[in-house]
Design a protein around this motif. Structure first.
Motif, PDB file in Angstrom:
ATOM      1  N   SER A  18       0.769  -1.155   0.000  1.00 11.68           N
ATOM      2  CA  SER A  18       0.000   0.000   0.000  1.00 11.68           C
ATOM      3  C   SER A  18       0.808   1.213   0.000  1.00 11.68           C
ATOM      4  O   SER A  18       1.753   1.287   0.741  1.00 11.68           O
ATOM      5  CB  SER A  18      -0.891  -0.025   1.189  1.00 11.68           C
ATOM      6  OG  SER A  18      -1.254   1.104   1.580  1.00 11.68           O
ATOM      7  N   ARG A 125      -7.658  -2.526  10.349  1.00 10.06           N
ATOM      8  CA  ARG A 125      -8.486  -3.149   9.319  1.00 10.06           C
ATOM      9  C   ARG A 125      -8.795  -4.594   9.669  1.00 10.06           C
ATOM     10  O   ARG A 125      -9.959  -5.035   9.601  1.00 10.06           O
ATOM     11  CB  ARG A 125      -7.764  -3.074   7.979  1.00 10.06           C
ATOM     12  CG  ARG A 125      -8.339  -3.936   6.870  1.00 10.06           C
ATOM     13  CD  ARG A 125      -7.434  -3.860   5.640  1.00 10.06           C
ATOM     14  NE  ARG A 125      -7.867  -4.763   4.586  1.00 10.06           N
ATOM     15  CZ  ARG A 125      -7.460  -6.012   4.456  1.00 10.06           C
ATOM     16  NH1 ARG A 125      -6.608  -6.525   5.331  1.00 10.06           N
ATOM     17  NH2 ARG A 125      -7.884  -6.761   3.459  1.00 10.06           N
ATOM     18  N   ILE A 256      -9.508   5.751   1.039  1.00  6.15           N
ATOM     19  CA  ILE A 256     -10.402   4.618   0.796  1.00  6.15           C
ATOM     20  C   ILE A 256     -10.240   3.572   1.897  1.00  6.15           C
ATOM     21  O   ILE A 256     -11.233   3.000   2.390  1.00  6.15           O
ATOM     22  CB  ILE A 256     -10.112   3.990  -0.586  1.00  6.15           C
ATOM     23  CG1 ILE A 256     -10.374   5.000  -1.710  1.00  6.15           C
ATOM     24  CG2 ILE A 256     -10.954   2.734  -0.785  1.00  6.15           C
ATOM     25  CD1 ILE A 256     -11.783   5.483  -1.800  1.00  6.15           C
ATOM     26  N   GLU A 257      -9.007   3.305   2.288  1.00  8.30           N
ATOM     27  CA  GLU A 257      -8.762   2.312   3.329  1.00  8.30           C
ATOM     28  C   GLU A 257      -9.459   2.694   4.627  1.00  8.30           C
ATOM     29  O   GLU A 257     -10.166   1.885   5.242  1.00  8.30           O
ATOM     30  CB  GLU A 257      -7.256   2.167   3.564  1.00  8.30           C
ATOM     31  CG  GLU A 257      -6.514   1.453   2.447  1.00  8.30           C
ATOM     32  CD  GLU A 257      -5.023   1.379   2.714  1.00  8.30           C
ATOM     33  OE1 GLU A 257      -4.578   1.909   3.752  1.00  8.30           O
ATOM     34  OE2 GLU A 257      -4.307   0.789   1.889  1.00  8.30           O
ATOM     35  N   LYS A 260     -13.383   2.462   4.628  1.00  3.79           N
ATOM     36  CA  LYS A 260     -13.916   1.115   4.857  1.00  3.79           C
ATOM     37  C   LYS A 260     -13.657   0.630   6.279  1.00  3.79           C
ATOM     38  O   LYS A 260     -14.480  -0.083   6.874  1.00  3.79           O
ATOM     39  CB  LYS A 260     -13.319   0.137   3.844  1.00  3.79           C
ATOM     40  CG  LYS A 260     -13.903   0.253   2.443  1.00  3.79           C
ATOM     41  CD  LYS A 260     -15.433   0.139   2.432  1.00  3.79           C
ATOM     42  CE  LYS A 260     -15.956  -1.174   2.949  1.00  3.79           C
ATOM     43  NZ  LYS A 260     -15.846  -2.282   2.013  1.00  3.79           N
ATOM     44  N   LEU A 295     -14.382  -0.782  -6.753  1.00  6.15           N
ATOM     45  CA  LEU A 295     -14.141  -0.244  -5.417  1.00  6.15           C
ATOM     46  C   LEU A 295     -15.168   0.813  -5.050  1.00  6.15           C
ATOM     47  O   LEU A 295     -15.681   0.831  -3.922  1.00  6.15           O
ATOM     48  CB  LEU A 295     -12.732   0.347  -5.336  1.00  6.15           C
ATOM     49  CG  LEU A 295     -11.566  -0.623  -5.163  1.00  6.15           C
ATOM     50  CD1 LEU A 295     -10.250   0.136  -5.109  1.00  6.15           C
ATOM     51  CD2 LEU A 295     -11.739  -1.452  -3.894  1.00  6.15           C
ATOM     52  N   LEU A 299     -17.967   0.892  -1.995  1.00  4.13           N
ATOM     53  CA  LEU A 299     -18.135   1.973  -1.017  1.00  4.13           C
ATOM     54  C   LEU A 299     -19.605   2.347  -0.881  1.00  4.13           C
ATOM     55  O   LEU A 299     -20.130   2.484   0.234  1.00  4.13           O
ATOM     56  CB  LEU A 299     -17.324   3.197  -1.443  1.00  4.13           C
ATOM     57  CG  LEU A 299     -15.799   3.082  -1.453  1.00  4.13           C
ATOM     58  CD1 LEU A 299     -15.176   4.367  -1.989  1.00  4.13           C
ATOM     59  CD2 LEU A 299     -15.259   2.775  -0.069  1.00  4.13           C
ATOM     60  N   VAL A 478      -3.990  -2.192  -2.780  1.00  2.00           N
ATOM     61  CA  VAL A 478      -4.841  -1.299  -1.992  1.00  2.00           C
ATOM     62  C   VAL A 478      -5.468  -2.138  -0.893  1.00  2.00           C
ATOM     63  O   VAL A 478      -6.248  -3.064  -1.176  1.00  2.00           O
ATOM     64  CB  VAL A 478      -5.939  -0.641  -2.859  1.00  2.00           C
ATOM     65  CG1 VAL A 478      -6.778   0.312  -2.024  1.00  2.00           C
ATOM     66  CG2 VAL A 478      -5.321   0.081  -4.041  1.00  2.00           C
ATOM     67  N   SER A 480      -7.909  -2.069   1.055  1.00  2.00           N
ATOM     68  CA  SER A 480      -9.287  -1.762   1.404  1.00  2.00           C
ATOM     69  C   SER A 480     -10.021  -3.080   1.640  1.00  2.00           C
ATOM     70  O   SER A 480      -9.424  -4.141   1.672  1.00  2.00           O
ATOM     71  CB  SER A 480      -9.948  -0.958   0.276  1.00  2.00           C
ATOM     72  OG  SER A 480      -9.844  -1.661  -0.950  1.00  2.00           O
ATOM     73  N   SER A 481     -11.322  -2.991   1.795  1.00  2.00           N
ATOM     74  CA  SER A 481     -12.139  -4.200   1.917  1.00  2.00           C
ATOM     75  C   SER A 481     -13.289  -4.089   0.921  1.00  2.00           C
ATOM     76  O   SER A 481     -14.217  -3.320   1.149  1.00  2.00           O
ATOM     77  CB  SER A 481     -12.708  -4.341   3.336  1.00  2.00           C
ATOM     78  OG  SER A 481     -11.696  -4.423   4.292  1.00  2.00           O
ATOM     79  N   GLU A 483      -9.895  -5.969  -1.107  1.00  2.00           N
ATOM     80  CA  GLU A 483      -8.598  -5.507  -1.558  1.00  2.00           C
ATOM     81  C   GLU A 483      -8.591  -5.339  -3.081  1.00  2.00           C
ATOM     82  O   GLU A 483      -9.404  -5.936  -3.792  1.00  2.00           O
ATOM     83  CB  GLU A 483      -7.512  -6.508  -1.155  1.00  2.00           C
ATOM     84  CG  GLU A 483      -7.380  -6.691   0.335  1.00  2.00           C
ATOM     85  CD  GLU A 483      -6.474  -7.845   0.701  1.00  2.00           C
ATOM     86  OE1 GLU A 483      -5.799  -8.385  -0.208  1.00  2.00           O
ATOM     87  OE2 GLU A 483      -6.432  -8.221   1.883  1.00  2.00           O
TER      88      GLU A 483
END
Length: 622
Positions: A18, A125, A256-257, A260, A295, A299, A478, A480-481, A483
């Motif tokens: 990341s 996370r 973004i991370e 989420k 993504l 969101l 990335v 995020s959830s 990914e």
């Protein structure tokens, strides 16, 4: 043998994908651990068979190498220099409180040593996945108890990682010095001034210096940062409560991370972005258009509200009452009123600005040493990562060199710097103009990328110019959830390079396992026509940041669609989806029925996970 969690934490610290996981430290001094949670450790014995005797420093200097900054870049470089074949006398200098590190206030222990900027966010996370806030609240637990449960889990991970890093440093014979290092006013780069927390100062003599002080968040003007309710992407780790609502400005990976993360923790999240099209904002940081769209759709599906084409104009932050909401007045991008029907004000318990990072180089007295920086504060280096220091003995690695702000590339820059310092053989690209390096780049011009070069060698050159010019140098992830990750070219990039390219997309939900475990996942292959050579792999879904490494090997090995179609995979694994994807492409090229498109696509990721955890397991074997 360190415990499994320490091993996983170290993997996160040393190979994070990341761009928020650079080598700058994170701030969480508000978290105080009981002294019992900090387990003492003993220095492991150094066996003669494991490594040779420590080499004495040159008689003219106290140390052969001083590394400034104890993030993942500095730690890795120090260990490499102190170990065989170099066996140098190395000191690692760091000022954890100056950089705002995660501290155990009961013992004074720095828990973030060796950890990337994103270590806390990654821990938060994963914690948000296993701790169900709604369940804890339903059990009648107080809000502070819920937050303590979350934070204790995060701090346990950081503590485990820190202890393991210290073991490695001691085993390698690296001396750790706590203090704020800078160059002397005399301009002598063989001398470093180290100021301690008690205001005392000392001078050490060194042969070589590596600057690895990382980066810090960019703070726009007009935002009243206080570390209590208004945060940047580092000071958010000082958060001492679980907000019921949070507003986040930014459209990059870090924003973004965190959006989420807090949504998964039950908070109402508002994302404020300047671009009118959220997908376009993500595409600007390199994501494929379909991955970016996936993504953004996630969101929205998770309940995150997105204020498009907006920016924060003013803040009303109550001083004494944490329960009273922050009032943020919004305006259109660039100023002025927003269109009719758009929100003019956002109310929230906390606010986060995640709008970029800048190198942490302002307190090193670089000018006296003759070390040049650009307008952003990035160190100016040559292809060997050597700065403009007068004596030529100062190098840089990691976020201090600017983009891509990745721990993964920063760590390898640190290793490359050590090789450049202590070997006579060249370790990176030639400075000669017009040189064909053989790693896919000619003349350092992105327009001259040669996909017929030896892509197995990509990533050998880690100076900023080479990284910026080489789309095959490193993968991007990335966290995020779900990914997202990619490696290689998108179709648009391939066409801009004059390549006749095609792409094929398959959804996880098109197979049973995907429908059950990760229905919103997506996989895309970019390939050259008509040969079918794979040029890029793009994934959005569970474990994408792990799975992309298999895709990277497909691209670097110049595998084709036919190779995938002819491969044999263990059934009911995620690897099968690549073969099915290949069948689809071949079927499409022959005007066959496209219904075979990706019936088993989700099988790919399970096999890739099997390969990953098998490798992790093998690391424990003697």
């Amino acid at each position: 043998m360190p415990p499994l969690m320490a091993t996983i934490a170290l993997a996160v610290a040393s190979a994070s994908l990341s761009p928020s996981a650079g080598d700058a430290r994170f701030v969480a001094s508000a978290f105080v651990l009981p002294s019992s949670s900090s387990r003492p450790f003993r220095r492991p014995p150094v066996f003669a068979s494991a490594r040779g005797p420590l080499a004495a420093a040159s008689s003219d200097f106290d140390y052969d190498l001083a590394v400034i900054g104890a993030g993942p870049v500095g730690v890795r470089a120090a260990i490499v220099a102190a170990s065989s074949p170099y066996d140098k006398r190395v000191c690692l200098i760091d000022a954890p409180r100056e950089s705002g590190a995660l501290m155990n206030e009961a013992t004074g222990e720095d828990l973030s040593i060796g950890g990337p900027t994103g270590l806390f966010s990654k821990a938060l996370r994963d914690t948000s996945k296993k701790i169900k806030v709604g369940t804890l609240r339903g059990m009648g637990l107080r809000e502070d108890s819920v937050w303590n449960e979350i934070i204790n889990s995060c701090v346990d991970l950081a503590s485990s990682n820190a202890r393991d890093v210290r073991r490695q440093l001691e085993y390698a014979g690296v001396e750790y010095i706590e203090g704020l290092a800078s160059f002397d006013d005399s301009g002598d780069t063989n001398s470093l001034l180290v100021k301690k927390s008690d205001e005392s100062a000392s001078t050490i003599s060194v042969d070589k210096v590596l600057i690895a002080t990382g980066s810090k968040p960019f703070r726009p003007g007009g935002i009243p940062f206080d570390g209590k309710r208004v945060f940047d992407s580092d000071s958010i780790n000082q958060l001492s409560y679980l907000p019921k609502s949070i507003a986040i400005t930014g459209s990059g990976i870090i924003a973004i991370e965190f959006a989420k993360i807090f949504r998964n923790l039950g908070a109402e999240v508002t994302l404020i972005i300047r671009d009118n099209v959220p997908r376009n904002a993500l595409m600007k940081i390199g994501l494929d258009k379909d991955i970016a769209a996936t993504l953004v759709a996630d969101l929205v599906r998770s309940g995150i509200k997105i204020e498009r084409g907006a920016q924060a104009k003013s803040f009303d932050v109550p001083d004494d009452n944490l329960k009273a909401p922050i009032r943020i007045t919004l305006e259109a991008r660039g100023g002025g009123g927003r269109p009719t029907g758009c929100a003019m004000e956002v109310k929230c318990n906390a606010y986060l600005a995640a709008v970029g990072r800048k190198p942490n180089t302002s307190n090193l007295n670089l000018a006296s040493a003759g070390i040049e920086v650009d307008e952003y504060g990035d160190l100016t280096v040559n292809s060997a990562l050597q700065t403009t220091a007068k004596k030529g003995n100062v190098y840089g690695a990691g976020d201090v060199l600017g983009r891509p702000f990745l721990a993964s590339t920063g760590v390898l820059q640190g290793v490359t710097s050590v090789k450049s310092m202590f070997t006579s053989a060249p370790t990176s690209m030639s400075d000669a103009e017009g040189a064909d390096t053989g790693d896919g780049i000619v003349d350092d011009d992105p327009a001259n990328v040669c996909i017929d070069s030896d892509l197995s060698r990509t990533g050998e050159s880690f100076d900023p110019k080479s990284l910026a010019a080489n789309p095959f140098a490193f993968p991007i992830g990335v966290w995020s959830s779900p990914e997202a990750a990619y490696y290689g070219l998108s179709k648009q990039q391939a066409e801009e390079l004059g390549i006749n390219a095609g792409e094929a997309i398959a959804l996880y939900a098109e197979c049973l396992r995907g429908l059950v475990f990760s229905p919103n996942g997506l996989l895309k292959l970019v390939f050259e026509k008509p040969e079918g050579r794979i040029l890029g792999v793009h994934i959005c879904g569970d474990d994408a940041c792990e799975l992309i490494h298999y895709g990277m090997e497909l691209v670097k090995a110049k595998r084709t669609i036919a190779d995938l179609n002819n491969s044999v995979s263990v059934n009911v694994t995620k690897l099968v989806c690549l073969s099915v994807r290949a069948m689809c492409i071949i079927a499409k090229s022959t005007q066959c029925d496209e219904m075979v498109i990706s019936h088993n696509i989700f099988y790919l990721t399970h096999t890739l996970l099997f390969l990953y955890y098998s490798a992790l397991f093998r690391s424990y074997l003697p």
